[in-house]
Design a protein around this motif. Structure first.
Motif, PDB file in Angstrom:
ATOM      1  N   ARG A 139      29.907  24.863  37.731  1.00  0.00           N
ATOM      2  CA  ARG A 139      30.708  25.994  37.268  1.00  0.00           C
ATOM      3  C   ARG A 139      30.781  26.037  35.735  1.00  0.00           C
ATOM      4  NH1 ARG A 139      31.638  31.125  37.929  1.00  0.00           N
ATOM      5  NH2 ARG A 139      33.698  31.757  37.239  1.00  0.00           N
ATOM      6  N   GLU A 198      27.833  27.885  34.724  1.00  0.00           N
ATOM      7  CA  GLU A 198      27.978  29.325  34.993  1.00  0.00           C
ATOM      8  C   GLU A 198      28.873  30.008  33.963  1.00  0.00           C
ATOM      9  OE1 GLU A 198      27.686  29.039  39.885  1.00  0.00           O
ATOM     10  OE2 GLU A 198      29.534  29.803  38.946  1.00  0.00           O
ATOM     11  N   ARG A 256      37.193  30.784  39.232  1.00  0.00           N
ATOM     12  CA  ARG A 256      36.781  32.109  39.726  1.00  0.00           C
ATOM     13  C   ARG A 256      37.969  32.971  40.151  1.00  0.00           C
ATOM     14  NH1 ARG A 256      33.171  28.711  42.130  1.00  0.00           N
ATOM     15  NH2 ARG A 256      30.991  28.987  41.542  1.00  0.00           N
TER      16      ARG A 256
END
Ligand SMILES: Nc1ncnc2c1ncn2[C@@H]1O[C@H](COP(=O)(O)OP(=O)(O)O)[C@@H](O)[C@H]1O
Ligand SMILES: [Mg+2]
Length: 251
Positions: free
Chosen positions: A125, A128, A164
């Protein structure tokens, strides 16, 4: 503009705030607050210093216990849940101050933001999130206290993105930034995240900069919503400066 046609352009609500009132023990600081935020929307709450913007966000995010009212996300009530429960439910909150860990590096700040993830998920993550804001890569090893105001705000936002969030609640992300840098943060970070599908509730004192990127805006004066409408419509209201001066005079 008739309210009905403007309403019709709004997305279905992902977060709904209904009849919210909150304060610090005396009279409520904010009251009768009804706000909705749809997926992909930037919804701004604008108001002068002291209007009650931070109090409102604290009551939404569980940092302050509301006196009355309800907050729901995708129909599920989140009122009065503690911060870690909200994080698990997909609500990310970037407070006005103390938004990053000063002595940690950029990467360490992101890792902290991903505390609910397993180690491999967390590492993936981080990559990302670095791809969402590529400038983070160049500063990845720097301690937060060495960053400029704009860079710091980017890290604060990126840290919350680690989990997220479906809903992002931002308290004055442009505080302390020049008008030019404020516009850049709002357009390149806030608007971009909404365009990827996040529902964003943005509190700002820099009204016109916020209205430029907002689908819908609520004007807070003395803890009450006095005007709401599409950002572009609110920005063009001839009385908007007066409303703001009124708010300043009261605080
Ligand atoms: N911790 C606190 N205890 C008591 N009163 C507070 C506290 N924080 C803020 N207030 C009061 O609540 C009002 C609104 O403050 P705040 O929500 O911070 O406004 P804004 O974020 O719009 O500048 C102000 O009158 C402020 O003095
Ligand atoms: Mg504030």
């Amino acid at each position: 503009m008739p309210t009905s046609s403007a309403e019709a352009t709004r997305r279905p609500p992902r977060m709904e705030i209904a009849g919210l009132a909150a304060g610090y023990g005396g009279d409520p600081i904010v009251a009768e607050i009804d706000i909705t935020v749809g997926a992909g929307e930037v919804v701004a709450v604008i108001g002068a210093n002291g209007a009650g913007k931070s109090t409102l966000l604290k009551a939404i995010t569980g940092a302050l216990v509301p006196i009355s009212g309800r907050v729901t996300v995708e129909g599920r009530e989140i009122t009065r849940l503690p911060a870690h429960r909200l994080a698990r439910l997909g609500i990310g909150y970037v407070p006005q101050t103390r938004d990053v860990f000063d002595t940690m590096t950029v990467v360490e700040n992101l890792e902290m933001g991903g505390y609910l993830l397993s180690a491999p998920e967390r590492a993936a993550r981080v990559t990302e999130v670095m791809n969402i804001f590529p400038q983070l890569n160049q500063m990845r090893g720097r301690r937060a206290l060495k960053l400029s105001g704009g860079e710091r705000k980017m890290v604060a936002l990126a840290r919350v993105l680690m989990l997220r969030p479906k809903v992002l609640v931002l308290d004055e992300p442009t505080a302390g930034l020049s008008p030019e840098l404020s516009r850049a943060v709002l357009r390149q970070q806030v608007r971009t995240l909404a365009d990827r599908g996040t529902a964003i509730l943005l509190v700002e004192q820099k009204a016109f900069e916020a209205l430029e990127v907002s689908d819908w805006a609520y004007v807070l004066v003395g803890g009450r919503v006095v005007i709401d409408g599409p950002g572009s419509v609110v920005a063009r209201r001839p009385d908007i400066r007066e409303v703001f001066l009124g708010g300043t005079a009261q605080s």
